[in-house]
Design an enzyme around this catalytic site. Structure first.
Site, PDB file in Angstrom:
ATOM      1  N   GLU A 234     -16.402 -33.625 -35.980  1.00 45.02           N
ATOM      2  CA  GLU A 234     -15.646 -32.478 -35.455  1.00 45.02           C
ATOM      3  C   GLU A 234     -14.882 -31.729 -36.539  1.00 45.02           C
ATOM      4  O   GLU A 234     -14.808 -30.492 -36.503  1.00 45.02           O
ATOM      5  CB  GLU A 234     -14.682 -32.939 -34.361  1.00 45.02           C
ATOM      6  CG  GLU A 234     -15.317 -33.155 -33.004  1.00 45.02           C
ATOM      7  CD  GLU A 234     -15.979 -34.514 -32.885  1.00 45.02           C
ATOM      8  OE1 GLU A 234     -16.642 -34.757 -31.855  1.00 45.02           O
ATOM      9  OE2 GLU A 234     -15.830 -35.321 -33.821  1.00 45.02           O
TER      10      GLU A 234
ATOM     11  N   HIS B 117     -11.019 -39.510 -23.248  1.00 43.13           N
ATOM     12  CA  HIS B 117     -11.988 -38.478 -22.878  1.00 43.13           C
ATOM     13  C   HIS B 117     -11.519 -37.648 -21.675  1.00 43.13           C
ATOM     14  O   HIS B 117     -12.336 -37.027 -21.010  1.00 43.13           O
ATOM     15  CB  HIS B 117     -13.339 -39.112 -22.510  1.00 43.13           C
ATOM     16  CG  HIS B 117     -14.128 -39.629 -23.663  1.00 43.13           C
ATOM     17  ND1 HIS B 117     -13.718 -40.701 -24.410  1.00 43.13           N
ATOM     18  CD2 HIS B 117     -15.313 -39.223 -24.190  1.00 43.13           C
ATOM     19  CE1 HIS B 117     -14.622 -40.952 -25.348  1.00 43.13           C
ATOM     20  NE2 HIS B 117     -15.590 -40.064 -25.243  1.00 43.13           N
TER      21      HIS B 117
END
Length: 742
Positions: free
Chosen positions: A458, A528
């Protein structure tokens, strides 16, 4: 005994050294250019240090005295269209590339300096002093220098932070069909940082034309390179990623030039990235005007040995010895550079009429106006001016019921068809029939080369997208599979992308869209499931949209893809499987900029929500029988929030309930409630009430996950609590003391 077979990397790794034959064949104009650039940079840096010691430089002054050979050798012959960025110690990177832009045919060190060069020195000094005439209008200072016309995309105060951005510039150069390259400078302290290594991997995998230039000056502040790594030959890092690498004496500008020419040949021919490690030495401490020995982490003998190898003196001796210059020419060059800096100082600094004898001050008229403080933090939305806007209730086109997730993919397909600049990056976006949720369904096949599946990196691919956006030729759309992953890429998301426009003077544009989904209720647990709205709303530079219906998704995504700011588009998994009215043929409209939607009129109180909580609020109103007005905020960032609609509703109802699903620690409603109470205090009958998740993140257990997330039941409880504060009766079957109500 097992057979052990030695393995080697297919990428070359060489220590390059200049021979006498190289010197005999050297172009005198090239050597004169290298010498001239180094002297200008040296005089500039000496002036900055002098001013810092006088207290006239506010903040750090990371001088590059001693490191000029590496930067000048690498940059003196680059094109203006080649892109460069650097580190917090970046004055020499900035000046080296800028001088190359102003003097593309080289510099004769025997000739007087031109007016553009004098202006460059003054304007750069003005920026370091924080003055309005600086390249970033005083906002960047010593560590954030940018001049786009010269190909300097920005120096960077975060160690290693600029490396992914440089990869984005390289991607844009290659995608545009040019043979231009990107060079990113960083030091021995940054070489072990994740974003740097992630970017090396990504650049090699995608064969990007980027040079990773390591200035190994031996010390990260006071920590010696051999304390920080078991492999102090830092160019070895290229071997792990199959990147051709050069190790070179950075005190020899000509040797660095030769290494860079070989690296350029590799990159311009489309073979991918390169890495150069230049051994250099900063003569002074990390910051300021004293040597490192004054702080005890290195010896005076070590410093003297490196000063004896000074790049300026070494090249001058060579040129004098070969008859290219006389010693008087070198002295004259030195004098001209120093005089240029005296002129720059005289234009910015004066004797302090209120100070002691000899005390100087910055000319007061040169400071930026304090009113410039927030200007350029984001654009003014001019991009949306004149564009067609639509609301579902007044839409004249054909509507049919469609699944939310199908509209996500269809909207992006329409926009990519209309705008060839749009590219998509993210993990698995090119596979699995449109990523993990189908949001990019069919796009890779329809738009080859514009849907890029990334490594699990990321930091690298978010920063690369930031660099692509800053380049200006493309409009990246980044998908974070889950918003929790923003913490992995937090530097790129917040320090780089979010701050760049403002930090570099408020004039550059960052057209980037970041898509992500709230996955509460899916059983994916603490790492998440977050709602990122509160984090982004309290971080500068980002716009935020949160569509709650398929129709609004079309309009909000279209608007996001028109804005020249970074825009977070938040989706919700609960909505993906839902259905609602959506356009059939006409996808070419925007949701009105900064306009909320009233989903239900009411008089008892105002409910403010977004995403799936809008539906939960409507259900709660129906269940409770309370006449509440439900507002879908849609635009969530501070600059785009629809205060006209919010305040008009509060004047009518005099009570507010903010509903959100996420945890209280990263709550969006926290800052919103504070702002409402400041703006609307006189109209409120009671403090703003809030419904949110618990303090803890959602757990895997279905029961614990449900306890951590706000839904309809919690909104009902919040409604009853507001009514109770008004002195009205509460049905006995409603539990007030819910953990999610504040």
């Amino acid at each position: 005994m097992p057979e052990c077979i030695s393995l080697t990397s297919p990428a070359p790794w060489v220590d390059i050294r200049v021979t006498d034959e190289d010197w005999r064949g050297a172009d005198p104009q090239l050597l004169g250019t290298l010498l001239g650039h180094m002297h200008l940079i040296r005089a500039f840096e000496e002036t900055v240090v002098e001013l810092a010691l006088e207290g006239l430089v506010h903040g750090p002054a990371h001088s590059s005295i001693g490191q000029e050979g590496g930067a000048v050798g690498a940059l003196a012959t680059l094109r203006a269209s080649d892109r460069v960025n650097g580190s917090h110690r970046g004055h020499h990177h900035f000046l080296g590339k800028s001088l190359a832009c102003l003097m593309p045919d080289g510099m004769d060190p025997r000739q007087p300096l031109t007016q553009p060069v004098l202006a460059l020195l003054q304007r750069t000094l003005a920026e370091i002093l924080g003055l309005a005439q600086g390249f970033c209008r005083g906002r960047g200072g010593s560590m954030h220098l940018r001049w786009d016309e010269a190909g300097v995309t920005g120096t960077n105060a975060i160690v290693g932070g600029g490396v992914p951005l440089a990869a984005g510039a390289a991607w844009a150069q290659r995608q545009a069909g040019t043979d231009d390259v990107s060079v990113t400078f960083f030091g021995d302290g940054a070489v072990n940082i994740g974003s740097v290594l992630e970017t090396m991997n990504l650049a090699a995998a995608w064969k990007l034309p980027i040079c990773f230039f390591i200035e190994n000056n031996r010390y990260a502040v006071s920590t010696h390179v051999e304390e920080a790594t078991a492999e102090p030959r830092l160019s070895s890092r290229g071997q792990a990623f199959n990147i051709p690498s050069w190790k070179v004496d950075g005190m020899d500008a000509f040797a660095v030039h030769i290494a860079m020419q070989q690296a350029l040949a590799h990159m311009r021919s489309g073979q991918g990235p390169t890495l150069i490690e230049a051994d250099v030495y900063r003569y002074l401490h990390q910051n300021g005007g004293y040597p490192g020995s004054a702080f005890g982490y290195r010896s005076k003998e070590e410093e003297a040995q490196w000063r004896a190898r000074d790049a300026l003196d070494a090249l001058a001796r060579r040129m004098v010895g070969m008859g290219m210059l006389g010693e008087e020419d070198v002295a004259t060059l030195r004098g001209r550079a120093q005089d240029a800096m005296r002129q720059a100082v005289a234009a910015l600094i004066e004797d302090d009429p209120h100070g002691k004898a000899g005390q100087r001050r910055i000319m007061p008229a040169l400071w930026p106006d304090p009113g410039f403080r927030d200007v350029g933090l984001r654009g003014d939305g001019f991009e949306l001016g004149g564009l067609r806007t639509e609301e579902q209730d007044t839409f004249s086109g054909r509507l049919e019921t469609a699944r939310f997730i199908d509209i996500v993919a269809d909207t992006m397909a329409r926009r990519m068809e209309a705008d060839p600049r749009i590219v998509i990056l993210g993990e698995d976006v090119h596979r699995l029939k449109g990523g993990t949720n189908g949001a990019t369904r069919g796009l890779r096949e329809r738009f080859p080369g514009r849907v890029l599946g990334t490594p699990i990196s990321e930091n690298a691919f978010a920063g690369l997208a930031g660099g692509v956006a800053m380049d200006g030729r493309y409009r990246p759309v980044v998908e974070f599979m889950y918003p929790d992953f923003l913490w992995v890429a937090a530097d790129q998301v917040f320090n780089q992308i979010g701050k760049a426009r403002h930090m570099f003077g408020g004039e550059i544009q960052i057209p980037l869209v970041l898509r992500t989904k709230v996955a509460m209720g899916t059983g994916y647990g603490s790492q998440h499931s977050m709602d990122p709205a509160g984090v982004f709303a309290t971080s500068p530079g980002w716009r935020i949209v949160a569509p709650a219906t398929p129709f609004d998704y079309v309009g909000l995504m279209n608007a996001a893809l028109q804005l020249e700011d970074p825009v977070l588009v938040i989706e919700h998994v609960d909505l993906y499987a839902s259905s609602g009215p959506a356009p059939v043929d006409d996808f070419d409209y925007c949701t009105p900029f900064g306009k909320a939607a009233i989903r239900r009129q009411g008089r008892d109180l105002t409910i403010l929500g977004y995403l799936s909580m809008v539906n939960h609020a409507l259900e709660a109103v129906q269940q409770s029988g309370i006449d509440a007005e439900v507002i879908d905020l849609r635009w969530l960032d501070r600059a785009s929030l629809d205060w006209d609609t919010i305040e008009a509703s509060i004047r009518k109802t005099n009570n507010v309930l903010i509903v959100e699903q996420g945890a209280m620690g990263t709550s969006y409603g926290g800052w919103l409630a504070d702002e409402i109470q400041r703006r609307c205090f006189d109209w409120l009958d009671q403090p703003v009430e809030r419904v949110m998740g618990g303090e803890a993140s959602p757990s895997i257990s279905r029961v614990l996950e449900r306890a951590a997330c706000a839904r309809t039941e919690e909104v009902v409880t919040g409604l009853k609590r507001v009514v109770a504060a008004q002195g009205r009766p509460i049905p006995e079957d409603i539990v007030i003391a819910s953990a999610g109500v504040r």
